[in-house]
Motif scaffolding. Structure first.
Motif, PDB file in Angstrom:
ATOM      1  N   GLY A 131       1.146  -0.950   0.261  1.00 28.77           N
ATOM      2  CA  GLY A 131      -0.228  -0.253  -0.425  1.00 28.77           C
ATOM      3  C   GLY A 131       0.816   0.990  -0.090  1.00 28.77           C
ATOM      4  O   GLY A 131       0.308   2.623  -0.412  1.00 28.77           O
ATOM      5  N   ASP A 132       2.032   0.855   0.027  1.00 24.22           N
ATOM      6  CA  ASP A 132       3.206   2.259  -0.146  1.00 24.22           C
ATOM      7  C   ASP A 132       2.941   3.484  -1.111  1.00 24.22           C
ATOM      8  O   ASP A 132       2.147   4.517  -0.586  1.00 24.22           O
ATOM      9  CB  ASP A 132       4.559   2.421  -0.032  1.00 24.22           C
ATOM     10  CG  ASP A 132       4.739   1.526   2.041  1.00 24.22           C
ATOM     11  OD1 ASP A 132       4.190   1.864   2.452  1.00 24.22           O
ATOM     12  OD2 ASP A 132       6.060   1.044   2.065  1.00 24.22           O
ATOM     13  N   GLN A 133       2.591   2.710  -2.429  1.00 26.78           N
ATOM     14  CA  GLN A 133       2.199   3.936  -3.748  1.00 26.78           C
ATOM     15  C   GLN A 133       1.433   4.326  -3.707  1.00 26.78           C
ATOM     16  O   GLN A 133       0.836   5.417  -3.680  1.00 26.78           O
ATOM     17  CB  GLN A 133       2.232   3.126  -4.603  1.00 26.78           C
ATOM     18  CG  GLN A 133       3.582   1.998  -5.052  1.00 26.78           C
ATOM     19  CD  GLN A 133       4.821   2.564  -4.989  1.00 26.78           C
ATOM     20  OE1 GLN A 133       4.819   4.146  -5.467  1.00 26.78           O
ATOM     21  NE2 GLN A 133       5.984   2.349  -4.569  1.00 26.78           N
ATOM     22  N   GLU A 134       0.429   3.965  -2.878  1.00 25.34           N
ATOM     23  CA  GLU A 134      -0.998   4.233  -2.498  1.00 25.34           C
ATOM     24  C   GLU A 134      -0.838   6.193  -1.769  1.00 25.34           C
ATOM     25  O   GLU A 134      -1.922   6.949  -1.441  1.00 25.34           O
ATOM     26  CB  GLU A 134      -2.179   4.004  -2.162  1.00 25.34           C
ATOM     27  CG  GLU A 134      -2.618   2.541  -3.096  1.00 25.34           C
ATOM     28  CD  GLU A 134      -3.391   1.721  -2.943  1.00 25.34           C
ATOM     29  OE1 GLU A 134      -4.438   1.551  -1.563  1.00 25.34           O
ATOM     30  OE2 GLU A 134      -3.497   1.008  -4.171  1.00 25.34           O
TER      31      GLU A 134
ATOM     32  N   GLU B  27       3.782  11.196   2.981  1.00 27.22           N
ATOM     33  CA  GLU B  27       3.526   9.925   4.100  1.00 27.22           C
ATOM     34  C   GLU B  27       4.301   9.068   3.982  1.00 27.22           C
ATOM     35  O   GLU B  27       5.547   8.353   4.887  1.00 27.22           O
ATOM     36  CB  GLU B  27       2.415   9.433   4.423  1.00 27.22           C
ATOM     37  CG  GLU B  27       2.099   8.204   5.105  1.00 27.22           C
ATOM     38  CD  GLU B  27       2.747   8.885   6.705  1.00 27.22           C
ATOM     39  OE1 GLU B  27       2.850   7.977   7.321  1.00 27.22           O
ATOM     40  OE2 GLU B  27       2.297   9.853   6.791  1.00 27.22           O
ATOM     41  N   ARG B  28       4.887   8.349   2.658  1.00 25.95           N
ATOM     42  CA  ARG B  28       6.356   7.939   2.240  1.00 25.95           C
ATOM     43  C   ARG B  28       7.247   8.610   3.418  1.00 25.95           C
ATOM     44  O   ARG B  28       8.260   8.119   2.679  1.00 25.95           O
ATOM     45  CB  ARG B  28       5.869   7.365   0.837  1.00 25.95           C
ATOM     46  CG  ARG B  28       5.002   6.979   0.372  1.00 25.95           C
ATOM     47  CD  ARG B  28       5.494   6.341  -1.409  1.00 25.95           C
ATOM     48  NE  ARG B  28       6.020   7.251  -2.396  1.00 25.95           N
ATOM     49  CZ  ARG B  28       5.328   8.466  -2.596  1.00 25.95           C
ATOM     50  NH1 ARG B  28       3.970   8.694  -2.749  1.00 25.95           N
ATOM     51  NH2 ARG B  28       5.816   9.056  -3.423  1.00 25.95           N
TER      52      ARG B  28
END
Length: 151
Positions: free
Chosen positions: A19-22, A27-28
């Motif tokens: 879910g990191d790409q979303e 936030e990343r």
């Protein structure tokens, strides 16, 4: 702003979650900054970006900005590319001022870095000239490089 606590255990490294790409760029960047801080050895644990690290980030960000400018100059009539360049230019300026001023924390540099990379991706994707070239190593893809610079 997130302040990094010394007692945290890293749940996963940056990019470990599907879910990191979303997540937003900010936030990343926060997650990556926390991960870097948490994996530092205790004897050198610091949430500040060294002067050398600040210079490294600013240099990389300016390179990205310059590459976006060059793409725009190749397609001078492209209004979306002009807007992408202007956004990137403003973001580089704002982030450079933040980390070289009182915001020289990895919790500031991480989100800035990811926002700049996202803005660069937008610029590159809008350019037909960049689409015809292989992707080069424009920036350090990860803040993990900063940990080596900090030493």
């Amino acid at each position: 702003m997130i302040f990094l606590s010394k007692g945290r255990q890293p749940a996963a490294g940056p990019g470990d979650s599907a879910g990191d790409q979303e997540l937003s760029a900010a936030e990343r960047g926060r997650r990556e900054a926390i991960y870097i801080y948490d994996t530092m050895p205790d004897y050198c644990k610091s949430d500040l970006v060294s002067v050398r690290g600040q210079q490294f980030f600013c240099q990389q960000w300016r390179r990205v900005r310059d590459k976006c400018y060059n793409l725009w100059m190749e397609e001078i009539d492209s209004d979306p590319l002009m807007q992408a360049h202007d956004e990137l230019k403003d973001l580089v300026s704002r982030c450079t001022k933040r980390i070289t001023g009182s915001g020289n924390h990895i919790s500031v540099a991480g989100p800035c870095h990811h926002e700049i990379l996202d803005s660069w991706d937008r610029c590159r994707n809008l350019s037909s000239a960049a689409a015809s070239r292989p992707e080069g190593d424009v920036t350090a893809g990860s803040m993990a490089s900063e940990s080596a610079v900090r030493k």
